[in-house]
Design an enzyme around this catalytic site. Structure first.
Site, PDB file in Angstrom:
ATOM      1  CG  HIS A   1      -0.347   0.315   2.412  1.00 46.15           C
ATOM      2  ND1 HIS A   1      -1.032   0.167   3.672  1.00 46.15           N
ATOM      3  CD2 HIS A   1       0.935   0.162   3.089  1.00 46.15           C
ATOM      4  CE1 HIS A   1      -0.300   0.300   4.717  1.00 46.15           C
ATOM      5  NE2 HIS A   1       0.815   0.293   4.285  1.00 46.15           N
TER       6      HIS A   1
ATOM      7  CB  CYS B   1       3.422   5.183   5.041  1.00 48.42           C
ATOM      8  SG  CYS B   1       3.896   4.250   6.660  1.00 48.42           S
TER       9      CYS B   1
ATOM     10  CG  HIS C   1       5.453   0.222   2.722  1.00 50.83           C
ATOM     11  ND1 HIS C   1       4.820   1.562   2.428  1.00 50.83           N
ATOM     12  CD2 HIS C   1       4.939  -0.012   3.745  1.00 50.83           C
ATOM     13  CE1 HIS C   1       4.060   1.909   3.412  1.00 50.83           C
ATOM     14  NE2 HIS C   1       3.954   0.779   4.230  1.00 50.83           N
TER      15      HIS C   1
ATOM     16  CG  HIS D   1       2.214  -3.835   6.082  1.00 48.91           C
ATOM     17  ND1 HIS D   1       3.489  -3.521   6.971  1.00 48.91           N
ATOM     18  CD2 HIS D   1       2.122  -2.514   5.568  1.00 48.91           C
ATOM     19  CE1 HIS D   1       3.747  -2.161   7.110  1.00 48.91           C
ATOM     20  NE2 HIS D   1       2.840  -1.525   6.216  1.00 48.91           N
TER      21      HIS D   1
ATOM     22  CG  ASP E   1      -2.525 -13.338  -0.301  1.00 50.70           C
ATOM     23  OD1 ASP E   1      -1.855 -12.763   0.334  1.00 50.70           O
ATOM     24  OD2 ASP E   1      -2.590 -14.515  -0.670  1.00 50.70           O
ATOM     25  CG  HIS E   2       0.638 -12.352  -3.167  1.00 51.78           C
ATOM     26  ND1 HIS E   2       0.272 -12.909  -1.912  1.00 51.78           N
ATOM     27  CD2 HIS E   2       1.885 -12.616  -3.192  1.00 51.78           C
ATOM     28  CE1 HIS E   2       1.301 -13.566  -1.351  1.00 51.78           C
ATOM     29  NE2 HIS E   2       2.354 -13.369  -2.113  1.00 51.78           N
TER      30      HIS E   2
ATOM     31  CD  GLU F   1      -0.112  -1.383   8.395  1.00 53.82           C
ATOM     32  OE1 GLU F   1      -0.979  -0.844   7.645  1.00 53.82           O
ATOM     33  OE2 GLU F   1       0.567  -0.402   9.225  1.00 53.82           O
TER      34      GLU F   1
HETATM   35 ZN   LIG Z   1       2.568   0.310   5.626  1.00 57.95          ZN
END
Ligand SMILES: [Zn+2]
Ligand SMILES: [Zn+2]
Length: 329
Positions: free
Chosen positions: A189, A208, A214, A216, A254-255, A301
């Site tokens: 995100h 961020c 980046h 998580h 996901d992904h 997260e």
């Molecule tokens: Zn983040």
């Protein structure tokens, strides 16, 4: 002046003891002040989900591999939360008494046993017998412990990704339980509001807001609430709940790069808080159709931050304090 008593009052200063510091006030050793304590216990037990009134095919269809003879086992972890005012020794109650009560009432009768035969609640030949699900077992343990300990509630882990919470107290529905499942997904995100400049976004979101995002590994806990079924012992069909979370959250999230791949986040900053809220919005209707209610979504997260959304009680002051005591167990 009153004459001295022959026995010191519990928590009072014995003769010859050093005086209490001035800030101890009227409560030596915290006496009278309320506190919640937790105690953990473990046991291993087996169980079988097979209702005698159903044929093999129906048992298998409803309970999956849990219906396979002769059963299977789990390493259970129990966390008992107790509350009350401190005594003069600075304790809610003596931990040795707590340990012995849990051992006598729960772990001795259940450890290395077949749950279906351990307690009459799980004797399925009786019309009032029910399957020894995690939530039914948590209710049965509460029934054993509440006469001996000042219970606030308890949590029972069947495995790290499946647990039940039950609260104690006369005002509660005696059949109500909370059931939680844990799953995970990986996603990228970027935290930035489109209407702001890069410098403004970095001032708000720091690293961020960097332009290429980046990622998580998110841990997702979903908690539902409801009365357990008198026969199946279930708040809802566990496989159905797991499938809903897989279909509505894990598969589409996901992904992905959340900002680009999940339409909701094209116009809503995908902070952990907003992701948790969106997950709650996605799940609450479909979970209600299973007969349970979505209670809470917790999205972790990173090891250092998590967001929790209480779907039923969005006003923070209404978050059940007792359940939070369990979460810290
Ligand atoms: Zn983040
Ligand atoms: Zn099982």
């Amino acid at each position: 002046m009153a004459p001295p008593t022959s026995r010191p009052i519990e928590g009072s200063i014995p003769p010859g003891a050093a005086p209490l510091p001035p800030d101890a006030g009227q409560a030596p050793h915290g006496r009278g002040r309320p506190c919640v304590i937790t105690r953990r216990a473990r046991f291993s037990a087996s169980h079988l989900y097979r209702l005698p009134e159903l044929d093999d095919a129906t048992n298998q269809q409803r309970f999956g591999r849990c219906s396979l003879e002769p059963g299977h086992g789990h390493n259970y972890e129990l966390i008992v939360a107790m509350g009350g005012p401190l005594d003069g020794d600075g304790m809610v109650l003596n931990l040795s008494d707590v340990k012995h009560a849990i051992r006598r009432e729960v772990t001795e009768p259940l450890d290395f046993r077949f749950l279906n035969q351990a307690w009459p609640e799980f004797d399925l030949t009786r019309p009032e017998g029910r399957l020894p699900t995690t939530e039914a077992l948590a209710l049965a343990i509460r029934a054993r412990l509440e006469a001996h300990l000042p219970l606030v509630g308890l949590r029972l882990y069947e495995q790290p990704d499946l647990w039940a919470d039950v609260l104690a107290g006369p005002a509660l529905d005696p059949m109500e339980a909370f059931l939680s499942i844990r799953t995970h997904f990986a996603a990228a995100h970027r935290l930035a509001r489109e209407e702001l400049s890069q410098a403004e976004n970095e001032a708000i979101y720091g690293k961020c807001a960097r332009p290429h995002g980046h990622g998580h590994n998110y841990l997702l806990d979903v908690t539902v609430r409801g009365p357990i079924d008198a026969r199946t012992g279930m708040v809802c069909d566990l496989a159905e709940l797991q499938q809903l979370v897989a279909d509505l959250v894990v598969e589409p999230f996901d992904h992905t790069f959340l900002n680009k791949d999940v339409p909701h986040f094209a116009s809503c900053v995908p902070t952990a808080e907003n992701i948790a809220l969106h997950i709650a919005d996605l799940l609450s209707g479909p979970i209600a159709a299973t007969g349970a209610r979505l209670h809470k979504v917790r999205l972790q997260e990173s090891p250092n931050n998590a967001a929790e959304v209480f779907a039923e009680t969005p006003q923070l002051e209404m978050v059940p304090a007792a359940l939070e005591a369990l979460a810290a167990g």
